[in-house]
Design an enzyme around this catalytic site. Structure first.
Site, mmCIF file in Angstrom:
data_model
loop_
_atom_site.group_PDB
_atom_site.id
_atom_site.type_symbol
_atom_site.label_atom_id
_atom_site.label_comp_id
_atom_site.label_asym_id
_atom_site.label_seq_id
_atom_site.Cartn_x
_atom_site.Cartn_y
_atom_site.Cartn_z
ATOM 1 N N HIS A 1 -79.576 -96.072 3.155
ATOM 2 C CA HIS A 1 -79.448 -94.916 2.012
ATOM 3 C C HIS A 1 -78.166 -94.512 1.909
ATOM 4 C CE1 HIS A 1 -83.949 -93.695 2.762
ATOM 5 N NE2 HIS A 1 -83.881 -95.024 2.205
ATOM 6 N N ASP B 1 -82.462 -96.596 6.521
ATOM 7 C CA ASP B 1 -82.177 -95.071 6.134
ATOM 8 C C ASP B 1 -80.699 -95.029 6.164
ATOM 9 O OD1 ASP B 1 -82.266 -92.085 5.958
ATOM 10 O OD2 ASP B 1 -84.397 -92.325 7.062
#
Ligand SMILES: *[C@@H]1O[C@H](CO)[C@@H](O)[C@H](O)[C@H]1NC(C)=O
Length: 389
Positions: A239, A216
């Site tokens: 991310h 993430d």
């Protein structure tokens, strides 16, 4: 003087910034009953050693020697009488059954402490079975963040390695003056919600010389964050580095004065992102600088997305979050998508003061583009893709 005391004395020299006297006492967790066998629950021993150190009238050390120590959730709470060095030479591992992590949401938690140094060590939450449970979606416990700092000040964390967290690796909330250096944060690219470092409601957070590979965000700077400095960060997979999500609620605190410099993003979904919900809010993001950044095969290298609205919880709304004074300076490298620069700002609160300077983002075979919606600003120097500001 024994080796541990010597180490404490040396580090206490370095940290004299935090402390007035340096006759450190050492509390070895093994003498409180911890066992380096990777199986015996050492959480009570850790907490007992901490309580002794915390009550010490002069600066002290909690010492975790080499070896593998299994621990269930532990809480190290203050306020303490003097400064504490938390020296980890060994590895802390989670129980082999994730059901034993409990429902508190935290694995290793420091709360209400000041003048704390956490140095060295590895923490391994062994999250893979938990991720597998979440993928099948059935009756999983809520999961835990690996290491968290709440309501604390004057904290330095260096040389810590965090592996395979169930959820977020490092959480910083309601802290003041906290520094992370030489962090190594690792989870597979497809592990759900294993963010690297999440900051919220905190002032004066520095993250330097760190490597973050996750499933993430590498770093997320959330509501109420001020004076955030990130330098020499290698991010990816993951991310990317995000400011947000902001503006999920109406009376949310904003984000101010954030710098990211000398970063490399490798195969991340985003590079530098500012993200807000498409709903009404008094939140904001201002005085942000992203500079000296290299993108390597990044999907969305530069992005402001103010249209975030999962499961359509904000029909027909626009974001109330004001994004202003954001500088992008010297950002180079490759994008995997043609749209290398994307500004999707709020129709009701256009972004303003967006500056781009010396940008060069390319794809191997097609010209890159930039999109501008509801944004005002300026570009200077070489800017590829051509600026839409
Ligand atoms: C912005 O944050 C940096 C780093 O935390 C700090 O040194 C600087 O003084 C801050 N600037 C302002 C105007 O507060």
């Amino acid at each position: 003087m024994d080796k541990h005391l010597l180490k404490a004395a040396c580090i206490c020299f370095i940290l004299s910034f935090f402390q007035s006297s340096c006759n450190a006492a050492s509390y070895n967790v093994v003498s409180f009953g911890a066992r380096p066998d990777g199986r015996t629950d050492s959480s009570q021993a850790f907490e007992s050693a901490w309580r002794a150190a915390c009550a010490s009238s002069s600066s002290s050390m909690v010492y975790i020697p080499r070896g593998m120590f299994m621990t269930k959730p532990v809480v190290f709470s203050g306020p303490c009488t003097s400064s504490i060095l938390f020296q980890i030479d060994g590895t802390l591992v989670a129980p082999s059954n994730y059901q034993d992590m409990g429902n508190s949401g935290f694995w290793i938690l420091f709360t209400k402490v000041s003048r704390l140094t956490v140095h060295g060590g590895t923490i391994d939450a062994r999250g893979s079975k938990f991720w597998a449970c979440r993928r099948t979606g059935s009756h999983c416990p809520p999961g835990v963040r690996s290491i968290s700092f709440l309501w604390s000040s004057n904290v330095a964390v260096s040389g810590l390695k965090s592996l395979y967290s169930e959820l977020i690796h490092v959480t910083v909330s309601n802290c003041n003056n906290i520094m992370f250096e030489h962090m190594n944060i690792i989870a597979p690219s497809r592990s759900p919600n294993t963010d690297g470092i999440i900051i919220q409601s905190s002032t004066g957070v520095t993250i330097k010389n760190s490597l973050i590979r996750t499933g993430d965000d590498c770093i997320a700077v959330g509501p109420g964050s001020k004076n955030i400095w990130m330098e020499k960060i290698a991010c990816g997979p993951g991310h990317g580095i995000s400011i947000g999500s902001l503006g999920n609620s109406l009376n949310e605190a904003g984000v101010q004065n954030v710098t990211l410099t000398n970063a490399v993003f490798t195969k991340t979904q985003n590079g530098v992102r500012i993200k807000s919900w498409a709903r009404d809010s008094k939140s904001y993001a201002s005085d942000v600088e992203f500079r000296n950044i290299v993108m390597r095969a990044v999907d969305n290298p530069i992005i402001i997305d103010q249209t975030y609205c999962p499961s359509n919880r904000c029909p027909r709304e626009t974001s109330g979050v004001e994004v202003s004074n954001v500088r992008y300076n010297n950002i180079r490298g490759t994008s995997t998508t043609v749209e290398a620069v994307k500004f999707q700002c709020s129709a009701s609160n256009p972004c303003r003061g967006i500056q781009m300077r010396n940008i060069r983002l390319t794809t191997p075979n097609r010209a890159t583009t930039s999109t501008c919606e509801n944004v005002r600003g300026s570009a200077s120097g070489q800017v590829v893709p051509r600026s839409c500001l």
